[in-house]
Design a protein around this motif. Structure first.
Motif, PDB file in Angstrom:
ATOM      1  N   GLU A   1       0.836  -1.210   0.000  1.00  0.00           N
ATOM      2  CA  GLU A   1       0.000   0.000   0.000  1.00  0.00           C
ATOM      3  C   GLU A   1       0.869   1.258   0.000  1.00  0.00           C
ATOM      4  O   GLU A   1       0.571   2.242  -0.685  1.00  0.00           O
ATOM      5  CB  GLU A   1      -0.912   0.002   1.230  1.00  0.00           C
ATOM      6  N   LYS A   2       1.957   1.218   0.763  1.00  0.00           N
ATOM      7  CA  LYS A   2       2.838   2.386   0.836  1.00  0.00           C
ATOM      8  C   LYS A   2       3.602   2.598  -0.474  1.00  0.00           C
ATOM      9  O   LYS A   2       3.896   3.740  -0.858  1.00  0.00           O
ATOM     10  CB  LYS A   2       3.801   2.229   2.010  1.00  0.00           C
ATOM     11  N   GLY A   3       3.918   1.510  -1.150  1.00  0.00           N
ATOM     12  CA  GLY A   3       4.554   1.635  -2.463  1.00  0.00           C
ATOM     13  C   GLY A   3       3.618   2.277  -3.468  1.00  0.00           C
ATOM     14  O   GLY A   3       4.026   3.150  -4.246  1.00  0.00           O
ATOM     15  N   TYR A   4       2.373   1.866  -3.427  1.00  0.00           N
ATOM     16  CA  TYR A   4       1.367   2.446  -4.327  1.00  0.00           C
ATOM     17  C   TYR A   4       1.161   3.928  -4.024  1.00  0.00           C
ATOM     18  O   TYR A   4       1.029   4.748  -4.953  1.00  0.00           O
ATOM     19  CB  TYR A   4       0.050   1.685  -4.172  1.00  0.00           C
ATOM     20  N   LEU A   5       1.177   4.289  -2.744  1.00  0.00           N
ATOM     21  CA  LEU A   5       1.017   5.687  -2.351  1.00  0.00           C
ATOM     22  C   LEU A   5       2.175   6.527  -2.883  1.00  0.00           C
ATOM     23  O   LEU A   5       1.963   7.633  -3.415  1.00  0.00           O
ATOM     24  CB  LEU A   5       0.945   5.797  -0.830  1.00  0.00           C
ATOM     25  N   LYS A   6       3.400   6.014  -2.786  1.00  0.00           N
ATOM     26  CA  LYS A   6       4.546   6.775  -3.289  1.00  0.00           C
ATOM     27  C   LYS A   6       4.475   6.924  -4.799  1.00  0.00           C
ATOM     28  O   LYS A   6       4.833   7.973  -5.356  1.00  0.00           O
ATOM     29  CB  LYS A   6       5.856   6.094  -2.890  1.00  0.00           C
ATOM     30  N   LEU A   7       3.999   5.881  -5.473  1.00  0.00           N
ATOM     31  CA  LEU A   7       3.822   5.946  -6.917  1.00  0.00           C
ATOM     32  C   LEU A   7       2.884   7.080  -7.298  1.00  0.00           C
ATOM     33  O   LEU A   7       3.184   7.885  -8.188  1.00  0.00           O
ATOM     34  CB  LEU A   7       3.273   4.612  -7.434  1.00  0.00           C
ATOM     35  N   THR A   8       1.758   7.172  -6.621  1.00  0.00           N
ATOM     36  CA  THR A   8       0.766   8.202  -6.950  1.00  0.00           C
ATOM     37  C   THR A   8       1.270   9.600  -6.619  1.00  0.00           C
ATOM     38  O   THR A   8       0.936  10.564  -7.315  1.00  0.00           O
ATOM     39  CB  THR A   8      -0.556   7.952  -6.204  1.00  0.00           C
ATOM     40  N   GLN A   9       2.093   9.711  -5.593  1.00  0.00           N
ATOM     41  CA  GLN A   9       2.560  11.025  -5.152  1.00  0.00           C
ATOM     42  C   GLN A   9       3.755  11.540  -5.942  1.00  0.00           C
ATOM     43  O   GLN A   9       3.886  12.751  -6.164  1.00  0.00           O
ATOM     44  CB  GLN A   9       2.915  10.985  -3.661  1.00  0.00           C
ATOM     45  N   LYS A  10       4.636  10.651  -6.398  1.00  0.00           N
ATOM     46  CA  LYS A  10       5.890  11.107  -6.995  1.00  0.00           C
ATOM     47  C   LYS A  10       6.153  10.602  -8.406  1.00  0.00           C
ATOM     48  O   LYS A  10       6.818  11.286  -9.196  1.00  0.00           O
ATOM     49  CB  LYS A  10       7.063  10.705  -6.088  1.00  0.00           C
ATOM     50  N   PHE A  11       5.640   9.434  -8.749  1.00  0.00           N
ATOM     51  CA  PHE A  11       6.040   8.810 -10.009  1.00  0.00           C
ATOM     52  C   PHE A  11       4.872   8.564 -10.960  1.00  0.00           C
ATOM     53  O   PHE A  11       4.901   7.619 -11.751  1.00  0.00           O
ATOM     54  CB  PHE A  11       6.771   7.489  -9.726  1.00  0.00           C
ATOM     55  N   SER A  12       3.870   9.414 -10.886  1.00  0.00           N
ATOM     56  CA  SER A  12       2.741   9.275 -11.804  1.00  0.00           C
ATOM     57  C   SER A  12       3.119   9.814 -13.181  1.00  0.00           C
ATOM     58  O   SER A  12       4.057  10.599 -13.336  1.00  0.00           O
ATOM     59  CB  SER A  12       1.525  10.035 -11.278  1.00  0.00           C
ATOM     60  N   LEU A  13       2.363   9.413 -14.180  1.00  0.00           N
ATOM     61  CA  LEU A  13       2.582   9.900 -15.536  1.00  0.00           C
ATOM     62  C   LEU A  13       2.365  11.404 -15.622  1.00  0.00           C
ATOM     63  O   LEU A  13       3.090  12.109 -16.337  1.00  0.00           O
ATOM     64  CB  LEU A  13       1.656   9.164 -16.506  1.00  0.00           C
ATOM     65  N   ASP A  14       1.385  11.910 -14.873  1.00  0.00           N
ATOM     66  CA  ASP A  14       1.124  13.353 -14.868  1.00  0.00           C
ATOM     67  C   ASP A  14       2.329  14.130 -14.344  1.00  0.00           C
ATOM     68  O   ASP A  14       2.715  15.162 -14.899  1.00  0.00           O
ATOM     69  CB  ASP A  14      -0.111  13.672 -14.017  1.00  0.00           C
ATOM     70  N   ASN A  15       2.935  13.638 -13.257  1.00  0.00           N
ATOM     71  CA  ASN A  15       4.123  14.297 -12.710  1.00  0.00           C
ATOM     72  C   ASN A  15       5.255  14.317 -13.728  1.00  0.00           C
ATOM     73  O   ASN A  15       5.942  15.332 -13.920  1.00  0.00           O
ATOM     74  CB  ASN A  15       4.591  13.591 -11.436  1.00  0.00           C
ATOM     75  N   PHE A  16       5.460  13.180 -14.375  1.00  0.00           N
ATOM     76  CA  PHE A  16       6.511  13.069 -15.390  1.00  0.00           C
ATOM     77  C   PHE A  16       6.271  14.041 -16.539  1.00  0.00           C
ATOM     78  O   PHE A  16       7.173  14.786 -16.944  1.00  0.00           O
ATOM     79  CB  PHE A  16       6.568  11.633 -15.911  1.00  0.00           C
ATOM     80  N   SER A  17       5.054  14.067 -17.056  1.00  0.00           N
ATOM     81  CA  SER A  17       4.721  14.940 -18.185  1.00  0.00           C
ATOM     82  C   SER A  17       4.854  16.408 -17.816  1.00  0.00           C
ATOM     83  O   SER A  17       5.365  17.225 -18.603  1.00  0.00           O
ATOM     84  CB  SER A  17       3.304  14.641 -18.685  1.00  0.00           C
TER      85      SER A  17
END
Length: 370
Positions: A337-353
């Motif tokens: 769950e914590k890995g998924y949370l970090k993904l959404t907060q820092k490594f989402s496609l929107d953040n990258f774009s």
């Protein structure tokens, strides 16, 4: 208002690998009201096994690409070039031709470095001077702060270094299907010695020797090195774990999704990695990840929080961390769950774009036009 043009010279699928996948995301998702991307795809190979080998077909493709590149510059009049340059090896010297052409036309240059190896490649004064010539007054995008050391020898000649973390599309509808009769380990990567699947097999053997006979390991990925693959098969047969290990070969789409959904943990024992995009994929399925402290991985995995960081080649520690997750399913779930949370907060496609769009605008000096 007329949009500024950026000519994108990018490796695109096929074959599908980390760099070509990210490049496809760039073209699909980078949008702006003040600039537009024009793609010139690079396709020297159609199979992963062809990468790095010479053929006359590739040579013809190269000269054709040079011709098309110059034609695009003359016809479309871009203001900047965005190029996923190969950082080392023969590919770097081939790719440097496009940088020099861009400099002749006095275009702004953005080099997105998706790999590592520059520091190791520069092992002589001659190579150092050549690298400095290529990178002088260009803008560089690196994948994380952790791998900025790789460009330290040429950093002084670079115009500016930007850090843009990779990101992936977050799927909110994954229905995870766990088989509690077995503890399912997944390792997804190209079958090559640099990915160290053999270290994982040794960890599986250690677990079985401790009595964990219900451990099942799925090793998925394209076979890039047949000799190494044969070594893996031989190890399984000699050590009595052939029934605990399955080699799936290259997988895509629904088959790949199914493997993630039915796994309990993801293990990535690589010794050569710039980012580790597959770690984000594992987080997308709420899997805890055990991986080595290589490249950008320590910035993705918080040790003991959403996974475990290990030293390379350490099958004993991987085995110990797997045992922790086997005996404590609640911790396993919490880490996922914590890995998924970090993904959404820092490594989402929107953040990258958004980060990449910001870099393009800064290079083009377009902030004032907003």
């Amino acid at each position: 208002m007329q949009k500024e043009k950026i000519l994108c010279l990018l490796h695109m699928p096929p074959p599908l690998h980390g760099v070509s996948y990210v490049n496809s995301l760039v073209i699909k998702n980078t949008k702006s009201e003040i600039f537009q991307l024009h793609l010139l795809p690079i396709n020297y190979s159609t199979e992963i096994t062809q990468i790095g080998s010479f053929s006359f077909t590739k040579l013809i493709s190269f000269f054709s690409l040079v011709y098309n590149f110059i034609s695009k510059i003359l016809i479309e009049r871009p203001k900047a070039i965005y190029f996923s340059i190969t950082p080392c090896g023969k590919g770097f010297y081939r790719d440097s031709i496009f940088v020099f052409i861009s400099k002749v036309f006095r275009l702004k240059i953005i080099l997105h470095i998706h790999g590592i190896g520059i520091n190791r490649e520069i092992n002589s004064k001659l190579k150092l001077q050549f690298y400095k010539l290529v990178f002088k007054h260009v803008n560089v995008i690196t994948l994380s702060k952790s791998i900025c050391w790789d460009i330290e020898k040429i950093k002084k000649v670079v115009k500016k270094v930007y850090v843009v973390n990779n990101g992936i599309e977050i799927n909110l509808n994954h229905q995870v299907q766990k088989n509690h009769e077995a503890f399912n380990i997944l390792c997804l990567s190209t079958i090559t010695p640099l990915k160290r699947q053999l270290v994982l097999l040794k960890a599986v053997k250690l677990l079985k020797d401790k009595g964990y006979s219900n451990v099942h390991c799925q090793i998925a990925g394209q076979i890039s090195n047949q000799k190494y693959y044969n070594t893996l098969i031989e190890y399984c047969n000699k050590n009595g774990i052939e029934k605990n290990v399955n080699f799936t070969g290259a997988i895509w789409g629904d088959e790949k999704n199914e493997l993630f959904k039915t796994s309990d943990v993801f293990v990535f024992p690589t010794v050569w990695e710039s980012f580790g995009l597959v770690v984000l994929e594992a987080f997308n399925y709420k899997l805890p990840v055990i991986a080595t402290n290589i490249g950008s991985i320590p910035e993705i995995i918080d040790d003991g929080v959403n996974g475990f960081i290990t030293n390379p080649e350490d099958a004993n520690v991987i085995s110990e961390k797997l045992e922790i997750l086997i005996v404590d399913p609640e911790r396993r779930k919490s880490m996922g769950e914590k890995g998924y949370l970090k993904l959404t907060q820092k490594f989402s496609l929107d953040n990258f774009s958004n980060q990449l769009t910001s870099v393009f605008e800064q290079v083009l000096d377009l902030d004032s036009r907003r």
